[in-house]
Design a protein around this motif. Sequence first.
Motif, PDB file in Angstrom:
ATOM      1  N   PHE A   1      29.688  35.012  45.156  1.00 34.27           N
ATOM      2  CA  PHE A   1      28.337  34.596  44.739  1.00 34.27           C
ATOM      3  C   PHE A   1      27.344  35.744  44.805  1.00 34.27           C
ATOM      4  CE2 PHE A   1      30.218  30.494  45.716  1.00 34.27           C
ATOM      5  CZ  PHE A   1      29.758  29.723  44.647  1.00 34.27           C
ATOM      6  N   LYS A   2      27.595  36.696  45.710  1.00 37.71           N
ATOM      7  CA  LYS A   2      26.661  37.827  45.837  1.00 37.71           C
ATOM      8  C   LYS A   2      26.851  38.811  44.694  1.00 37.71           C
ATOM      9  CE  LYS A   2      26.186  36.570  50.288  1.00 37.71           C
ATOM     10  NZ  LYS A   2      25.011  35.921  50.786  1.00 37.71           N
ATOM     11  N   ASN A   3      27.855  38.574  43.873  1.00 39.18           N
ATOM     12  CA  ASN A   3      28.182  39.541  42.824  1.00 39.18           C
ATOM     13  C   ASN A   3      28.277  38.914  41.443  1.00 39.18           C
ATOM     14  OD1 ASN A   3      28.740  42.214  44.309  1.00 39.18           O
ATOM     15  ND2 ASN A   3      29.788  40.683  45.545  1.00 39.18           N
ATOM     16  N   GLY A   4      27.655  37.758  41.311  1.00 44.78           N
ATOM     17  CA  GLY A   4      27.614  37.138  39.989  1.00 44.78           C
ATOM     18  C   GLY A   4      28.939  36.567  39.518  1.00 44.78           C
ATOM     19  N   ILE A   5      29.831  36.303  40.460  1.00 44.84           N
ATOM     20  CA  ILE A   5      31.114  35.686  40.117  1.00 44.84           C
ATOM     21  C   ILE A   5      31.095  34.243  40.619  1.00 44.84           C
ATOM     22  CG2 ILE A   5      33.615  35.738  40.505  1.00 44.84           C
ATOM     23  CD1 ILE A   5      33.268  38.738  41.181  1.00 44.84           C
TER      24      ILE A   5
ATOM     25  N   LYS B   1      30.564  53.750  46.051  1.00 43.49           N
ATOM     26  CA  LYS B   1      29.860  53.033  44.975  1.00 43.49           C
ATOM     27  C   LYS B   1      30.427  51.623  44.803  1.00 43.49           C
ATOM     28  CE  LYS B   1      29.942  56.416  41.540  1.00 43.49           C
ATOM     29  NZ  LYS B   1      30.907  57.288  41.678  1.00 43.49           N
ATOM     30  N   ARG B   2      29.723  50.810  44.054  1.00 41.92           N
ATOM     31  CA  ARG B   2      30.217  49.454  43.809  1.00 41.92           C
ATOM     32  C   ARG B   2      30.978  49.348  42.493  1.00 41.92           C
ATOM     33  NH1 ARG B   2      26.189  45.535  46.894  1.00 41.92           N
ATOM     34  NH2 ARG B   2      24.910  47.135  47.816  1.00 41.92           N
ATOM     35  N   SER B   3      30.819  50.337  41.651  1.00 43.77           N
ATOM     36  CA  SER B   3      31.365  50.207  40.292  1.00 43.77           C
ATOM     37  C   SER B   3      32.644  51.019  40.124  1.00 43.77           C
ATOM     38  CB  SER B   3      30.319  50.704  39.298  1.00 43.77           C
ATOM     39  OG  SER B   3      29.929  52.010  39.660  1.00 43.77           O
ATOM     40  N   GLY B   4      33.342  50.771  39.044  1.00 44.30           N
ATOM     41  CA  GLY B   4      34.484  51.602  38.681  1.00 44.30           C
ATOM     42  C   GLY B   4      35.807  51.148  39.257  1.00 44.30           C
ATOM     43  N   LEU B   5      35.831  49.987  39.924  1.00 46.10           N
ATOM     44  CA  LEU B   5      37.071  49.560  40.585  1.00 46.10           C
ATOM     45  C   LEU B   5      37.973  48.716  39.678  1.00 46.10           C
ATOM     46  CD1 LEU B   5      35.544  48.719  44.082  1.00 46.10           C
ATOM     47  CD2 LEU B   5      37.283  50.445  43.659  1.00 46.10           C
ATOM     48  N   GLY B   6      37.462  48.341  38.504  1.00 43.48           N
ATOM     49  CA  GLY B   6      38.214  47.443  37.626  1.00 43.48           C
ATOM     50  C   GLY B   6      39.588  47.959  37.226  1.00 43.48           C
ATOM     51  N   VAL B   7      39.707  49.258  37.006  1.00 40.89           N
ATOM     52  CA  VAL B   7      41.015  49.805  36.595  1.00 40.89           C
ATOM     53  C   VAL B   7      42.048  49.670  37.702  1.00 40.89           C
ATOM     54  CG1 VAL B   7      40.219  51.465  34.885  1.00 40.89           C
ATOM     55  CG2 VAL B   7      40.337  52.163  37.268  1.00 40.89           C
TER      56      VAL B   7
ATOM     57  N   ALA C   1      36.881  43.639  46.649  1.00 39.55           N
ATOM     58  CA  ALA C   1      37.689  42.679  45.887  1.00 39.55           C
ATOM     59  C   ALA C   1      36.859  42.041  44.767  1.00 39.55           C
ATOM     60  CB  ALA C   1      38.310  41.654  46.819  1.00 39.55           C
ATOM     61  N   PRO C   2      35.750  41.383  45.085  1.00 40.69           N
ATOM     62  CA  PRO C   2      34.924  40.885  43.971  1.00 40.69           C
ATOM     63  C   PRO C   2      34.368  42.000  43.080  1.00 40.69           C
ATOM     64  CG  PRO C   2      33.884  40.410  46.095  1.00 40.69           C
ATOM     65  CD  PRO C   2      35.261  40.883  46.386  1.00 40.69           C
ATOM     66  N   TRP C   3      34.064  43.161  43.642  1.00 43.13           N
ATOM     67  CA  TRP C   3      33.580  44.255  42.775  1.00 43.13           C
ATOM     68  C   TRP C   3      34.638  44.610  41.729  1.00 43.13           C
ATOM     69  CZ3 TRP C   3      31.888  47.716  47.517  1.00 43.13           C
ATOM     70  CH2 TRP C   3      30.704  47.177  48.073  1.00 43.13           C
ATOM     71  N   ALA C   4      35.889  44.678  42.164  1.00 46.71           N
ATOM     72  CA  ALA C   4      36.961  45.042  41.225  1.00 46.71           C
ATOM     73  C   ALA C   4      37.150  43.948  40.174  1.00 46.71           C
ATOM     74  CB  ALA C   4      38.268  45.288  41.986  1.00 46.71           C
ATOM     75  N   ILE C   5      37.094  42.703  40.604  1.00 45.56           N
ATOM     76  CA  ILE C   5      37.255  41.573  39.687  1.00 45.56           C
ATOM     77  C   ILE C   5      36.157  41.608  38.617  1.00 45.56           C
ATOM     78  CG2 ILE C   5      36.996  39.047  39.583  1.00 45.56           C
ATOM     79  CD1 ILE C   5      38.601  38.939  42.227  1.00 45.56           C
ATOM     80  N   LYS C   6      34.934  41.794  39.090  1.00 50.24           N
ATOM     81  CA  LYS C   6      33.791  41.820  38.189  1.00 50.24           C
ATOM     82  C   LYS C   6      33.877  43.023  37.244  1.00 50.24           C
ATOM     83  CE  LYS C   6      29.295  40.934  37.221  1.00 50.24           C
ATOM     84  NZ  LYS C   6      28.249  41.580  38.002  1.00 50.24           N
ATOM     85  N   ASP C   7      34.235  44.145  37.804  1.00 50.71           N
ATOM     86  CA  ASP C   7      34.289  45.369  37.011  1.00 50.71           C
ATOM     87  C   ASP C   7      35.349  45.253  35.906  1.00 50.71           C
ATOM     88  OD1 ASP C   7      33.057  48.069  36.922  1.00 50.71           O
ATOM     89  OD2 ASP C   7      35.133  48.747  37.118  1.00 50.71           O
ATOM     90  N   PHE C   8      36.387  44.502  36.172  1.00 54.57           N
ATOM     91  CA  PHE C   8      37.414  44.276  35.147  1.00 54.57           C
ATOM     92  C   PHE C   8      36.860  43.402  34.021  1.00 54.57           C
ATOM     93  CE2 PHE C   8      40.796  41.877  33.154  1.00 54.57           C
ATOM     94  CZ  PHE C   8      41.807  42.816  32.977  1.00 54.57           C
ATOM     95  N   GLY C   9      35.886  42.563  34.366  1.00 54.62           N
ATOM     96  CA  GLY C   9      35.300  41.664  33.372  1.00 54.62           C
ATOM     97  C   GLY C   9      35.517  40.194  33.670  1.00 54.62           C
ATOM     98  N   ILE C  10      36.132  39.920  34.819  1.00 54.58           N
ATOM     99  CA  ILE C  10      36.352  38.521  35.215  1.00 54.58           C
ATOM    100  C   ILE C  10      35.093  38.006  35.919  1.00 54.58           C
ATOM    101  CG2 ILE C  10      37.710  37.021  36.746  1.00 54.58           C
ATOM    102  CD1 ILE C  10      40.115  38.953  36.145  1.00 54.58           C
ATOM    103  N   ARG C  11      34.616  36.847  35.444  1.00 58.72           N
ATOM    104  CA  ARG C  11      33.381  36.302  36.022  1.00 58.72           C
ATOM    105  C   ARG C  11      33.616  34.997  36.767  1.00 58.72           C
ATOM    106  NH1 ARG C  11      28.449  37.492  33.948  1.00 58.72           N
ATOM    107  NH2 ARG C  11      27.749  36.663  35.932  1.00 58.72           N
ATOM    108  N   CYS C  12      34.843  34.473  36.683  1.00 53.29           N
ATOM    109  CA  CYS C  12      35.088  33.167  37.281  1.00 53.29           C
ATOM    110  C   CYS C  12      36.532  33.094  37.763  1.00 53.29           C
ATOM    111  CB  CYS C  12      34.806  32.096  36.236  1.00 53.29           C
ATOM    112  SG  CYS C  12      35.233  30.438  36.757  1.00 53.29           S
ATOM    113  N   VAL C  13      36.747  32.591  38.986  1.00 53.44           N
ATOM    114  CA  VAL C  13      38.101  32.386  39.506  1.00 53.44           C
ATOM    115  C   VAL C  13      38.232  30.909  39.847  1.00 53.44           C
ATOM    116  CG1 VAL C  13      39.819  33.087  41.212  1.00 53.44           C
ATOM    117  CG2 VAL C  13      38.046  34.712  40.517  1.00 53.44           C
ATOM    118  N   ILE C  14      39.324  30.302  39.380  1.00 50.65           N
ATOM    119  CA  ILE C  14      39.549  28.880  39.660  1.00 50.65           C
ATOM    120  C   ILE C  14      40.843  28.754  40.462  1.00 50.65           C
ATOM    121  CG2 ILE C  14      39.901  26.595  38.637  1.00 50.65           C
ATOM    122  CD1 ILE C  14      38.390  27.612  36.152  1.00 50.65           C
ATOM    123  N   ALA C  15      40.765  28.057  41.595  1.00 52.89           N
ATOM    124  CA  ALA C  15      41.939  27.896  42.463  1.00 52.89           C
ATOM    125  C   ALA C  15      41.765  26.628  43.288  1.00 52.89           C
ATOM    126  CB  ALA C  15      42.089  29.111  43.380  1.00 52.89           C
TER     127      ALA C  15
END
Lengths: 468, 201
Positions: free
Chosen positions: B112-116, B34-40, B86-100
Amino acid sequence: MSPKTLYDKIWDAHVAHEADDGTCLLYIDRHLVHEVTSPQAFEGLRMTNRTVRAPDKTIAVPDHNVPTTLDRANAATMTEDSRIQVEALDKNAKDFGIHYYPVSDVRQGIVHIVGPEQGWTLPGMTVVCGDSHTATHGAFGALAHGIGTSEVEHVLATQTLIQRKGKNMKVEITGKLRPGVTAKDITLSVIGVTGTAGGTGYVIEYCGEAIRDLSMEGRMTVCNMAIEGGARAGLIAPDEKTFEYCMGRPHAPKGAQWEAALAWWKTLYSDDDAHWDKVVTLKGEDIAPVVTWGTSPEDVLPITANVPSASDFTGGKVDAAQRSLDYMGLTPGTPLSDVEIDTVFIGSCTNGRIEDLRAAAAILKGKKVKDGIRAMIVPGSGLVRAQAEEEGLADIFKEAGFEWRLAGCSMCLAMNPDQLSPGERCAATSNRNFEGRQGRGGRTHLMSPAMAAAAAITGKLTDVREMM
Amino acid sequence: MEKFEKLSGIAAPMPMINIDTDMIIPKQFLKTIKRSGLGVNLFDEMRYDDDGNEIPDFVLNKPQYRETQILIAGDNFGCGSSREHAPWAIKDFGIRCVIAPSFADIFYNNCFKNGILPIALPQEQVDILMKEAEKGANARVEVDLEAQTVSTSDGEVFAFEVDAFKKHCLLEGLDDIGLTMEKAASIDAFETKAEQTRPWV
Ligand code: SF4
């Protein structure tokens, strides 16, 4: 016509649509699929009632989390979630009618070893896979990208990838290599020079005498790690060695089609006056047998060097180096050849081919693995394994005290039961030494198969030249 | 795909270079279908000890960063494997933007494919945002994709670059595959031609 690089030529031959802003649809000739990054993509197709556009160009094989122990036909050797992933691939391959090499097939193996072996990978093609080491296929002069799962779904549905053209980078290795120096030492040394972000945004073409002198297998080792240098793809122009490797493979063209293909393949090289956005040159004779000391593939040093200290570095690398040294449990100033290891892993898509096993066997012949060292060899495919048995290499490994496994990714990423325990130190022929890559707390030193074999005998990181 | 227009949220500082995808989501969590549930399990090995207890020092475990929506990090973020986990986990945690200061290529695309929204800014500007993020919940960072700006609570504004097509898809929440299928005629034409010129493929 303006001069072109090899990358330009392959790119131009595959643009199916170009938007005004330069965004292109790149047509994909071969799509390789494995069990870990594809289930969500197939699920996406089902949810939207889409089909696989070109099942004939789509090839699947389970490799990442299949067990490599001899008893793996027994389902109990797999954890529940691994089994679900492999079963999902079995089902998806069947439902969508794509080519498939199941675990029970002798041709099963690591996806990047199976593709070339079966003649799926050919010069001038575009090749993608939901795996970053797809760069391996660049050794044939094929434009080969790793992609994410959404892109896997996109390629399954449309046989194209939305892309913008990258920049051209030339990495030239001039002259000859010294004895004991291999393709792995070339590719690690290049990353040591460019850093892991040096290739970001570029497609690298490797060239020069030392590259031309490599076998196809050595070239695959070099291109495999283009991704560790940040490049999405690495390329080597095809030549007679390439054509000879491809000829007669099960899915290579035959007869008149072969001739037609060959005629086109011979045009696949960078024109003399082509434009390069970046050029890196290394002298072949300056490259030594190397190992990594830290937790980034750029942490490369000749085996004759000492463990560095954080103060040898500048900028963000000071903290990163300190973190690496702490994680790796190394004291600055220690000769690398004094570092004792616990485990040896020979295998992976970087170094799991027959020549890699031959190189290891040449060092191990008549020798024993040092007491207390765990050592395993995991061939890259069932066919590599069969060939090694036929050539007597397997006997050398077994007599030396190595475990002789079935094909898969195994301890390269440790998704199956082959893992390091915390603090366990491993001489590995794979491609990533990241924290936890081979198991939580595990410590990885990357090197060539010959160097890993030498380490197995002495129980320390070892200069293979002393054993030759 | 979830749209991304504007975001005003807590930014967490992670001043490390080369944060790789094995750190973001270790391989033992890739066995999902699945794509969801990785945030924890985001940053699992830095976030939890061997017994699965939270390590209090880790930034996302600190009370002021538990609602983080923006991550500020060092050079070459997301290097390593192509795992979209990696982006699935980031998104699932609630992070929508990464700056580096820079991103690894495949990870950048996967976002970009995951709304981040991944934003690359010069090191000096990332340094300023890093300081800002260290203030915790008192400082909200604002990201405006339409205007292509990042603003600090002190009113400093940084402009960023983003590919026009990717921006459009993110703003509208568009599905790439649907868009490409509208160009099916071009793909058909390409295939017909390729069958003539490269029949062995
Ligand atoms: S061998 Fe390692 S690097 Fe290669 S595909 Fe398997 S997991 Fe990836």
